[in-house]
Design an enzyme around this catalytic site. Structure first.
Site, short mmCIF file in Angstrom:
data_model
loop_
_atom_site.label_atom_id
_atom_site.label_comp_id
_atom_site.label_asym_id
_atom_site.label_seq_id
_atom_site.Cartn_x
_atom_site.Cartn_y
_atom_site.Cartn_z
N GLU A 118 0.84 -1.19 0.00
CA GLU A 118 0.00 0.00 0.00
C GLU A 118 0.88 1.25 0.00
O GLU A 118 1.96 1.25 0.58
CB GLU A 118 -0.85 -0.04 1.28
CG GLU A 118 -1.94 0.95 1.38
CD GLU A 118 -2.84 0.68 2.58
OE1 GLU A 118 -3.37 1.68 3.13
OE2 GLU A 118 -3.01 -0.48 2.99
N GLU A 122 -2.71 10.45 3.68
CA GLU A 122 -3.83 10.49 4.61
C GLU A 122 -3.78 11.75 5.47
O GLU A 122 -2.72 12.23 5.82
CB GLU A 122 -3.79 9.28 5.56
CG GLU A 122 -4.00 7.96 4.89
CD GLU A 122 -3.96 6.81 5.87
OE1 GLU A 122 -4.60 5.80 5.57
OE2 GLU A 122 -3.30 6.91 6.93
#
Length: 178
Positions: A118, A122
């Site tokens: 991943e 964020e």
């Protein structure tokens, strides 16, 4: 959002997607989540009607709800086809609020029958003056918090990461930050 392979001497593959008026996810190969989510660290179910497109782009909405195991309905969208090396860029304005996470990321893992890899951009809603960067390789996470020097929730800005065979690079408004 764009993704394009760097020149590695082979065949070039990639994609570019602009979300705006007339956006219809299934016609463009995207899947919009619509299910109740059971996870001890999340408190949100996913709903199709929490995504809409306009001249300003794509809007994903988070709203409180009553009843059910989770307290919120939110939005999630994914591209089922694998992505690869390239530049991934988005213009976004994250949401403020303790417990809220606004994210833009690549993901592979058990859902797709693969190992967990991943790359993340964020924002944790409790402090949108910091950008959380994370990357997972075979389930092992590394991460950094970057002090932006501004509040990202004040207005939309451009964020990007580049995924190369030998490195990752993150950008804010075109400036390399990590």
């Amino acid at each position: 959002m764009t993704g394009k392979l760097p020149d590695t001497g082979g065949t070039q593959h990639g994609f570019s997607q602009v979300f705006g008026p007339g956006f219809h996810p299934s016609k463009l190969g995207w899947s919009v989540a619509h299910y109740d989510f059971s996870h001890p660290k999340f408190d949100t179910d996913w709903r199709r009607d929490h995504i809409s497109a306009s001249a300003f782009g794509l809007q994903l909405t988070l709203s409180p709800k009553e009843g059910g195991a989770n307290r919120f309905d939110g939005a999630s969208m994914r591209r089922p086809e694998p992505s690869h090396y390239g530049r991934y860029e988005i213009t976004l304005q994250p949401a403020r609020g303790a417990g809220v996470v606004t994210g833009f990321f690549t993901y592979s893992g058990p859902y797709y029958g693969t190992r967990h890899d991943e790359i993340d951009i964020e924002f944790l809603g409790k402090d949108t003056t910091k950008l959380h960067l994370a990357w997972f390789v075979d389930g092992a996470m590394r991460n950094r918090f970057i002090d932006l020097g501004f509040d990202a929730a004040d207005r939309p800005r451009r964020y990007a990461f580049e995924w190369w065979p030998d490195r990752l690079r993150w950008f804010v408004e075109g400036k390399l930050i990590f």
